[in-house]
Scaffold this active site. Structure first.
Site, PDB file in Angstrom:
ATOM      1  N   HIS A 139      47.905  93.151  61.113  1.00  0.00           N
ATOM      2  CA  HIS A 139      49.191  92.640  60.613  1.00  0.00           C
ATOM      3  C   HIS A 139      49.064  91.211  60.094  1.00  0.00           C
ATOM      4  O   HIS A 139      50.043  90.473  60.056  1.00  0.00           O
ATOM      5  CB  HIS A 139      50.264  92.671  61.716  1.00  0.00           C
ATOM      6  CG  HIS A 139      50.671  94.034  62.159  1.00  0.00           C
ATOM      7  ND1 HIS A 139      49.883  94.821  62.945  1.00  0.00           N
ATOM      8  CD2 HIS A 139      51.789  94.762  61.896  1.00  0.00           C
ATOM      9  CE1 HIS A 139      50.509  95.982  63.177  1.00  0.00           C
ATOM     10  NE2 HIS A 139      51.652  95.963  62.545  1.00  0.00           N
ATOM     11  N   GLU A 176      55.281 105.561  53.684  1.00  0.00           N
ATOM     12  CA  GLU A 176      54.969 104.689  52.550  1.00  0.00           C
ATOM     13  C   GLU A 176      54.484 105.464  51.340  1.00  0.00           C
ATOM     14  O   GLU A 176      54.779 105.102  50.197  1.00  0.00           O
ATOM     15  CB  GLU A 176      53.931 103.630  52.950  1.00  0.00           C
ATOM     16  CG  GLU A 176      54.463 102.540  53.875  1.00  0.00           C
ATOM     17  CD  GLU A 176      54.428 102.901  55.346  1.00  0.00           C
ATOM     18  OE1 GLU A 176      54.117 104.073  55.667  1.00  0.00           O
ATOM     19  OE2 GLU A 176      54.720 102.027  56.194  1.00  0.00           O
ATOM     20  N   ASP A 209      48.806  94.985  55.036  1.00  0.00           N
ATOM     21  CA  ASP A 209      47.845  95.707  55.892  1.00  0.00           C
ATOM     22  C   ASP A 209      48.098  97.213  55.905  1.00  0.00           C
ATOM     23  O   ASP A 209      47.201  97.983  56.228  1.00  0.00           O
ATOM     24  CB  ASP A 209      47.968  95.208  57.336  1.00  0.00           C
ATOM     25  CG  ASP A 209      47.963  93.707  57.444  1.00  0.00           C
ATOM     26  OD1 ASP A 209      47.010  93.152  57.990  1.00  0.00           O
ATOM     27  OD2 ASP A 209      48.928  93.071  56.963  1.00  0.00           O
ATOM     28  N   PHE A 210      49.320  97.620  55.577  1.00  0.00           N
ATOM     29  CA  PHE A 210      49.659  99.047  55.623  1.00  0.00           C
ATOM     30  C   PHE A 210      49.232  99.787  54.354  1.00  0.00           C
ATOM     31  O   PHE A 210      49.525 100.963  54.180  1.00  0.00           O
ATOM     32  CB  PHE A 210      51.171  99.246  55.838  1.00  0.00           C
ATOM     33  CG  PHE A 210      51.731  98.634  57.091  1.00  0.00           C
ATOM     34  CD1 PHE A 210      50.893  98.157  58.097  1.00  0.00           C
ATOM     35  CD2 PHE A 210      53.097  98.519  57.282  1.00  0.00           C
ATOM     36  CE1 PHE A 210      51.410  97.579  59.250  1.00  0.00           C
ATOM     37  CE2 PHE A 210      53.616  97.956  58.437  1.00  0.00           C
ATOM     38  CZ  PHE A 210      52.783  97.475  59.418  1.00  0.00           C
TER      39      PHE A 210
END
Lengths: 348, 339
Positions: free
Chosen positions: A143, A74, A99-100
């Protein structure tokens, strides 16, 4: 999952029924057809079509040069979006789950959001960061978060949160055309996915062709006179459900769908609370230091005397989102908690 | 395909022509002159004692003295249409890539006439006219470089991007993610790792598991080379091949240069942790290169003095411009958050 092919320049007179996800894709598709500098990249956005159907059909139409599956990196691919935007492209970059953000936040808040400011306005970053948010389907603490308050807290990026098909398409087109970085946060529960519980409004009439929903304009989705509920995303639908129930008891609820957090449409909130004198904020994000406090301060910064009762907040009570269904529903702002808060507020 | 370049067998045997070699020297002198001027004015009014937030040039100041060969050797192959992303220590690459010295100095002095109207500072120099940017976050300048490279290729050009980090950054995730993605998508990037041996106070031996970061490049399928000496001509030669590869669409290259941090991590750093301090002045690459060029009959004392004088004039003009420029209006602190 097929895309309904539409001529790009069709005037938005006729409409068709779309789920939120298909409306979102239609907005992307219109902009990709109109502007060759628009690309879409992220994880599983190609052949899969996006884990939450955010890109279904785009690869077939636009090919792998413009719809790009990335490695699970990412930081690298969000940064790639930033650099491409700086050099004149209009990338849409998908962070699969909000969430990431933890693995790539530096690119988001220190680079994407600050370059325009640090450059004294000489460098623009016209990119869209799409990301899925929200819980309610037992995906656990990593998540299921909304986290829009965190994005909105950090300066330099616009934040939009559509709740329905019409806004999903119009905000997407507006976001791609905006010269600023725009974070586009779609709740899995509003997308109308065939494999998740759907609300009744997840499929709706959407105008064909191009139109925009202005970024920074909230919408009164249900006018009422007794109490203002300020909310967004999936919670709009829970609140509308409750408003229908309460109407039978003579409680007239005004529901505001914020649609944008940055910029925040404070005027619409002030106008409504000025009328009703009662404010409930429903927010699926964490309660403390977040959106619900900001909405309350929007009133108290101007005139606390507007309020005839304390502000009620229905939010995540600062708890990681539990896995087990009854635990998760206990902390999410569901209809029961919203209804209780409204009844309590109007009775004071 | 990892190699270590042991420097040229003899400094007299250069593959470069005389004007190119003197040009490299001129660039290095200009950079050094700029850094010395900033250093002078940085300390001019920090007292009594040392107050980092005080003075004409407030804040952290990371100067690049000693690292001039890397910037001069690499940027000699670029035009203003190519992009450079640099680090918290960016001045040498900014100057070598042709940034306007007046707007650069004005930004460092926090003036309204600066590149970012005083919003950025010395770690945040953005110059659209040379596609230059830098980031104060270790290794995080690499990912945006990928995007510039992607755009250049997508737009059908042969423009390239040089992405710079230090050796300490090679232990960050952003470094590794970027190498993989650039190799995977064959992006026109030249990754430059400036190994100045120190991550602030931590020596390379205490931070890095491999002897050469070229190894890491190779592990991602990227041709990579470690240039052992702080030798501008060795850098020039390696960068020539790397830039050519990128322009030809053959993908990224990684060059690690063993360079020298002549001064502290930032100004005010007493470097008590550094055992090599006594040896540092003798390793200064600029007198060394001057000697080389002189021995080759390319640089007599008069020409060297002329180069030095020209650099001083340009730098002092820029610094004077900066000092005479207005500070930004505090009422406008909120301008430029959004376009």
């Amino acid at each position: 999952m097929t895309i309904i092919e539409q001529p790009v320049d069709t005037a938005p007179q006729s409409s068709h029924r779309l789920t939120t996800s298909k409306a979102m894709v239609e907005g992307i598709e219109i902009e990709m057809a109109r502007d060759p500098s628009v690309i879409y990249l992220g994880e599983d956005v190609g052949a899969y079509g996006g884990i939450f159907s955010s890109t279904a059909g785009l690869l077939d139409r636009f090919g792998p040069e413009r719809v790009l599956d990335t490695p699970i990196s990412e930081t690298a691919f969000i940064g790639l979006g930033i650099g491409a935007a700086v050099e004149g492209m209009r990338p849409v970059v998908e962070l699969m789950f909000a969430d990431f953000m933890g693995v790539c936040l530096d690119q988001i808040y220190n680079h994407m959001a600050k370059i325009h400011y640090e450059s004294g306005g000489n460098v623009r970053v016209p990119m869209v960061l799409t990301t899925a948010v929200g819980g309610g389907y037992s995906d656990g603490a990593q998540h299921s978060q909304c986290l829009w308050g965190t994005f909105a807290h950090l300066p330099g990026m616009k934040v939009v949160v559509p709740s329905n098909p019409y806004d999903a398409k119009g905000l997407m087109i507006a976001a791609i055309r905006d010269d600023n970085p725009v974070v586009y946060m779609f709740h899995k529960g509003v997308m109308g996915l065939p494999w998740m519980v759907k609300n009744a409004r997840a499929t709706a009439d959407v105008p064909e062709g191009e139109y925009t929903v202005p970024i920074g304009e909230a919408k009164v989705v249900r006018p009422g006179s007794d109490v203002t509920v300020v909310t967004l995303s999936l919670s709009v639908h829970h609140t509308l459900d409750v408003a229908e129930t309460l109407a039978a008891d003579g409680i007239d609820v005004e529901v505001i769908d914020l649609r944008s957090l940055v910029p925040l449409d404070r005027e619409t909130i002030l106008r409504s609370v000025g009328k009703t004198g009662h404010l409930v904020v429903v927010d699926e994000d964490y309660q403390s230091f977040g959106l619900s406090g900001e909405i309350a301060a929007t009133i108290t910064d101007v005139d606390p005397g507007m309020l005839r009762a304390p502000v009620a907040r229905v939010a995540n009570p600062d708890t990681p989102i539990p896995y087990s269904h009854p635990l998760e529903y206990a902390i999410l702002p569901r209809q029961d908690r919203i209804e209780a808060a409204i009844r309590r507020t109007v009775s004071r | 395909m990892t190699t270590t370049t042991p420097g040229r067998p003899h400094p007299m045997q250069s593959e470069l022509d005389g004007p190119t070699r003197v040009g490299l020297y001129r660039t290095m002198v200009l950079i050094r002159t700029f850094e010395e001027a900033i250093r002078r004015d940085y300390y001019a009014d920090k007292g009594p004692g040392f107050d980092i937030g005080k003075g004409l040039v407030p804040g952290e100041m990371h100067l690049a003295a000693g690292q001039e060969p890397v910037a001069a050797g690499v940027c000699a192959h670029l035009t203003a249409d190519d992009a450079v992303t640099a680090t918290h220590r960016p001045h040498h690459f900014a100057i070598a890539h042709g940034m306007d010295l007046t707007a650069m100095a004005a930004e460092i002095f926090g003036r309204e006439t600066g590149l970012g109207h005083g919003r950025g500072g010395h770690m945040h120099l953005f110059d659209p006219s040379t596609h230059f940017s830098c980031s104060g976050i270790i290794a995080e300048g690499y990912p945006p470089a990928l995007g510039q490279a992607f755009a250049f290729r997508h737009q059908g050009t042969d423009r390239v991007v040089v992405a710079v980090t230090g050796e300490g950054a090679a232990n960050q995730g952003a470094f590794h993610e970027s190498l993989n993605l650039a190799a995977l998508w064959k992006l026109p990037v030249v990754f430059v790792v400036e190994d100045n041996e120190w991550g602030i106070s931590v020596p390379r031996s205490a931070s890095t598991s491999v002897h050469s970061n070229a190894t890491r490049g190779v592990s991602y399928g990227i041709p990579a080379e470690r240039i052992r000496d702080n030798d501008v001509e060795a850098v020039h030669l390696a960068a020539s091949q790397a830039v050519a590869r990128a322009r030809a669409g053959e993908g990224p290259t990684l060059l690690e240069v063993h360079t020298l941090r002549l001064w502290g991590h930032f100004e005010g750093d007493a470097q008590g942790y550094r055992g090599d301090l006594d040896d540092v002045p003798a390793r200064d690459p600029i007198p060394t290169y001057r000697t080389t060029l002189s021995a080759a009959g390319l640089l007599d004392d008069a020409t060297a003095q002329q180069i030095s004088d020209e650099a001083s004039a340009r730098v002092e003009d820029a610094v004077t411009f900066a000092k005479e420029s207005p500070l930004p209006d505090p009422a406008d602190a909120g301008a430029y958050v959004f376009a």
